[in-house]
Design a protein around this motif. Structure first.
Motif, PDB file in Angstrom:
ATOM      1  N   PHE A 102       6.490  -8.618   0.024  1.00 37.30           N
ATOM      2  CA  PHE A 102       5.715  -7.375   0.138  1.00 37.30           C
ATOM      3  C   PHE A 102       4.577  -7.568   1.142  1.00 37.30           C
ATOM      4  CE2 PHE A 102       7.348  -7.727  -4.234  1.00 37.30           C
ATOM      5  CZ  PHE A 102       8.163  -6.599  -4.281  1.00 37.30           C
ATOM      6  N   PRO A 103       4.878  -7.536   2.438  1.00 37.44           N
ATOM      7  CA  PRO A 103       3.891  -7.862   3.476  1.00 37.44           C
ATOM      8  C   PRO A 103       2.754  -6.852   3.599  1.00 37.44           C
ATOM      9  CG  PRO A 103       5.900  -7.017   4.466  1.00 37.44           C
ATOM     10  CD  PRO A 103       6.201  -7.222   3.023  1.00 37.44           C
ATOM     11  N   ASN A 104       2.954  -5.625   3.107  1.00 36.25           N
ATOM     12  CA  ASN A 104       1.931  -4.587   3.249  1.00 36.25           C
ATOM     13  C   ASN A 104       1.043  -4.447   2.014  1.00 36.25           C
ATOM     14  OD1 ASN A 104       3.076  -3.924   5.756  1.00 36.25           O
ATOM     15  ND2 ASN A 104       4.537  -2.531   4.784  1.00 36.25           N
ATOM     16  N   ALA A 105       1.235  -5.309   1.036  1.00 32.83           N
ATOM     17  CA  ALA A 105       0.539  -5.151  -0.240  1.00 32.83           C
ATOM     18  C   ALA A 105      -0.706  -6.027  -0.349  1.00 32.83           C
ATOM     19  CB  ALA A 105       1.489  -5.468  -1.386  1.00 32.83           C
ATOM     20  N   GLU A 106      -1.723  -5.453  -0.973  1.00 31.52           N
ATOM     21  CA  GLU A 106      -2.860  -6.254  -1.439  1.00 31.52           C
ATOM     22  C   GLU A 106      -2.429  -6.840  -2.775  1.00 31.52           C
ATOM     23  OE1 GLU A 106      -7.501  -5.652  -2.913  1.00 31.52           O
ATOM     24  OE2 GLU A 106      -6.486  -4.048  -1.810  1.00 31.52           O
ATOM     25  N   ILE A 107      -2.652  -8.134  -2.952  1.00 32.94           N
ATOM     26  CA  ILE A 107      -2.088  -8.818  -4.114  1.00 32.94           C
ATOM     27  C   ILE A 107      -3.180  -9.503  -4.932  1.00 32.94           C
ATOM     28  CG2 ILE A 107      -0.478 -10.604  -4.892  1.00 32.94           C
ATOM     29  CD1 ILE A 107       0.995 -10.198  -2.178  1.00 32.94           C
ATOM     30  N   GLU A 108      -3.183  -9.204  -6.239  1.00 31.82           N
ATOM     31  CA  GLU A 108      -4.078  -9.889  -7.170  1.00 31.82           C
ATOM     32  C   GLU A 108      -3.217 -10.668  -8.161  1.00 31.82           C
ATOM     33  OE1 GLU A 108      -7.015  -7.530  -9.115  1.00 31.82           O
ATOM     34  OE2 GLU A 108      -7.790  -6.662  -7.246  1.00 31.82           O
ATOM     35  N   VAL A 109      -3.442 -11.972  -8.233  1.00 36.25           N
ATOM     36  CA  VAL A 109      -2.688 -12.824  -9.150  1.00 36.25           C
ATOM     37  C   VAL A 109      -3.648 -13.382 -10.185  1.00 36.25           C
ATOM     38  CG1 VAL A 109      -1.269 -14.899  -9.388  1.00 36.25           C
ATOM     39  CG2 VAL A 109      -1.039 -13.450  -7.352  1.00 36.25           C
ATOM     40  N   ASP A 110      -3.281 -13.254 -11.451  1.00 33.60           N
ATOM     41  CA  ASP A 110      -4.142 -13.785 -12.501  1.00 33.60           C
ATOM     42  C   ASP A 110      -3.314 -14.333 -13.650  1.00 33.60           C
ATOM     43  OD1 ASP A 110      -6.684 -14.329 -13.793  1.00 33.60           O
ATOM     44  OD2 ASP A 110      -7.480 -12.676 -12.599  1.00 33.60           O
TER      45      ASP A 110
ATOM     46  N   ALA B 175      14.195  -3.414  -2.253  1.00 30.61           N
ATOM     47  CA  ALA B 175      14.362  -2.062  -1.702  1.00 30.61           C
ATOM     48  C   ALA B 175      13.025  -1.359  -1.467  1.00 30.61           C
ATOM     49  CB  ALA B 175      15.225  -1.219  -2.629  1.00 30.61           C
ATOM     50  N   MET B 176      11.943  -1.890  -2.046  1.00 25.14           N
ATOM     51  CA  MET B 176      10.641  -1.220  -1.921  1.00 25.14           C
ATOM     52  C   MET B 176       9.616  -2.069  -1.186  1.00 25.14           C
ATOM     53  SD  MET B 176       9.313  -1.528  -5.899  1.00 25.14           S
ATOM     54  CE  MET B 176      10.794  -0.818  -6.608  1.00 25.14           C
ATOM     55  N   THR B 177      10.063  -3.033  -0.426  1.00 25.38           N
ATOM     56  CA  THR B 177       9.145  -3.986   0.201  1.00 25.38           C
ATOM     57  C   THR B 177       8.078  -3.324   1.075  1.00 25.38           C
ATOM     58  OG1 THR B 177      10.729  -4.295   2.006  1.00 25.38           O
ATOM     59  CG2 THR B 177      10.809  -5.870   0.200  1.00 25.38           C
ATOM     60  N   ALA B 178       8.448  -2.313   1.823  1.00 23.89           N
ATOM     61  CA  ALA B 178       7.489  -1.697   2.753  1.00 23.89           C
ATOM     62  C   ALA B 178       6.566  -0.700   2.072  1.00 23.89           C
ATOM     63  CB  ALA B 178       8.258  -0.999   3.878  1.00 23.89           C
ATOM     64  N   ASP B 179       6.935  -0.220   0.880  1.00 25.61           N
ATOM     65  CA  ASP B 179       6.181   0.855   0.228  1.00 25.61           C
ATOM     66  C   ASP B 179       5.093   0.372  -0.724  1.00 25.61           C
ATOM     67  OD1 ASP B 179       7.810   2.793   1.480  1.00 25.61           O
ATOM     68  OD2 ASP B 179       9.340   2.538  -0.063  1.00 25.61           O
ATOM     69  N   VAL B 180       5.180  -0.855  -1.163  1.00 32.93           N
ATOM     70  CA  VAL B 180       4.220  -1.366  -2.143  1.00 32.93           C
ATOM     71  C   VAL B 180       2.902  -1.692  -1.456  1.00 32.93           C
ATOM     72  CG1 VAL B 180       3.716  -3.207  -3.796  1.00 32.93           C
ATOM     73  CG2 VAL B 180       6.028  -2.266  -3.635  1.00 32.93           C
ATOM     74  N   LYS B 181       1.825  -1.066  -1.943  1.00 35.99           N
ATOM     75  CA  LYS B 181       0.496  -1.261  -1.345  1.00 35.99           C
ATOM     76  C   LYS B 181      -0.424  -2.122  -2.207  1.00 35.99           C
ATOM     77  CE  LYS B 181       1.827   1.454   1.926  1.00 35.99           C
ATOM     78  NZ  LYS B 181       2.286   0.833   3.188  1.00 35.99           N
ATOM     79  N   MET B 182      -0.103  -2.230  -3.507  1.00 30.94           N
ATOM     80  CA  MET B 182      -0.963  -2.995  -4.410  1.00 30.94           C
ATOM     81  C   MET B 182      -0.093  -3.667  -5.465  1.00 30.94           C
ATOM     82  SD  MET B 182      -4.202  -3.708  -4.949  1.00 30.94           S
ATOM     83  CE  MET B 182      -4.558  -5.111  -6.014  1.00 30.94           C
ATOM     84  N   ILE B 183      -0.359  -4.958  -5.725  1.00 35.20           N
ATOM     85  CA  ILE B 183       0.352  -5.689  -6.771  1.00 35.20           C
ATOM     86  C   ILE B 183      -0.668  -6.354  -7.693  1.00 35.20           C
ATOM     87  CG2 ILE B 183       1.956  -7.558  -7.320  1.00 35.20           C
ATOM     88  CD1 ILE B 183       3.223  -7.188  -4.575  1.00 35.20           C
ATOM     89  N   TYR B 184      -0.513  -6.082  -8.996  1.00 36.08           N
ATOM     90  CA  TYR B 184      -1.274  -6.789 -10.021  1.00 36.08           C
ATOM     91  C   TYR B 184      -0.282  -7.690 -10.739  1.00 36.08           C
ATOM     92  CZ  TYR B 184      -4.796  -3.144  -9.272  1.00 36.08           C
ATOM     93  OH  TYR B 184      -5.721  -2.285  -8.710  1.00 36.08           O
TER      94      TYR B 184
END
Length: 281
Positions: A85-93, A53-62
């Motif tokens: 989440f196509p609009n998000a900058e994503i950091e995976v660790d 439901a929030m796919t377009a709103d997420v801008k950053m994922i940690y």
């Protein structure tokens, strides 16, 4: 909107920070790229009503996850997340970095996870400086739930559990040799299955047999991991994970008997992670 995820093999805790700084939470099944493909993870994420439901709103994922220690595995998770989440900058660790940031923050120390599996690292206050190999439930996971559960099941099979605990195990767990073999060798996530018996073992951990299962496993963990870091005696020691948290008295005793002092034990890192990332905004 910011998403923070702490994912183990059993469950994933999510925190959502909206543009006004409000925090909400969500939980899904666990993910591990060692055992799941990019498409399997993507399918699960897409089917979750809250996240989709929030796919377009997420801008950053940690995202911090079990199995995310190599670039290949991180990339696999990143592809799955970007598909939702196509609009998000994503950091995976790695989940070890999550544990370190949640407990030690900006302090150096030895940080370990004791949950379904186990792992340990030296954290320099910014990043993981030295980490140990974590070969999983077949070759490792000392101190973790799968390790303790595996020993419990071996004792059951060889009739080495004290009669009073054996009686309780049969009554409460409906243990059966054929089912154990089937679940361990023919079903997915055998490590998760073996770790599931820790609920029973923890329930009775004041009993000498159950206490010793944990005590011996924790001593194995300290000797295999923590005591191999240079100058380990002088470093602060932190733990994250349900096995460590719900058996903290046994863990601290096992540490003390080896001349070690445990500074902090958290059940999970997500609250500390949320505070860590919110402080960096």
């Amino acid at each position: 909107m910011i998403l923070i995820a702490d994912s183990g093999s059993s469950k994933t805790d999510w925190r959502i920070i909206d543009i006004e700084g409000n925090i909400s939470q969500h939980r899904t099944v666990g993910f591990n790229p060692t055992y799941q493909t990019e498409h399997e993870m993507l399918s699960i994420l897409e089917s979750d009503e809250v996240l989709s439901a929030m796919t377009a709103d997420v801008k950053m994922i940690y995202y911090y996850g079990a199995g995310c220690s190599s670039d290949k595995m991180k990339h696999q998770v990143q592809l799955s997340l970007s598909g939702v989440f196509p609009n998000a900058e994503i950091e995976v660790d790695h989940d070890l970095l999550a544990a370190a940031r949640a407990t030690a923050g900006d302090e150096p120390g030895i940080v370990s996870i004791l949950g379904t599996g186990s792992n340990s690292c030296y954290y320099d206050g910014y990043d993981i400086a030295v980490s140990m190999y974590a070969p999983g439930f077949i070759l490792g996971d000392e101190g973790g739930g799968s390790y303790v559960g595996k020993q419990f099941l071996k004792d059951f099979i060889h009739d080495e559990i004290p009669p009073h605990i054996m009686k309780l195990a049969i009554e409460e767990l409906n243990l059966d040799y054929d089912e154990i073999i089937d679940r361990v060798y023919k079903h997915a996530f055998p490590g998760r299955y073996m770790a599931s018996f820790c609920r029973f073992i923890t329930k009775y951990h004041s009993d000498p047999y159950c206490y010793k299962l944990y005590y011996d496993a924790f001593q194995d963990f300290f000797k295999t991991y923590v005591m191999k870091f240079p100058d380990y005696e002088s470093k602060k020691i932190f733990f994250v994970g349900s096995i460590a948290f719900y058996n903290s008295d046994i863990l601290r005793q096992a540490a003390a008997d080896l001349g070690l002092n445990v500074n902090m034990i958290l059940e999970g890192p997500i609250a500390g992670l949320t505070l860590y990332h919110k402080s960096k905004l």
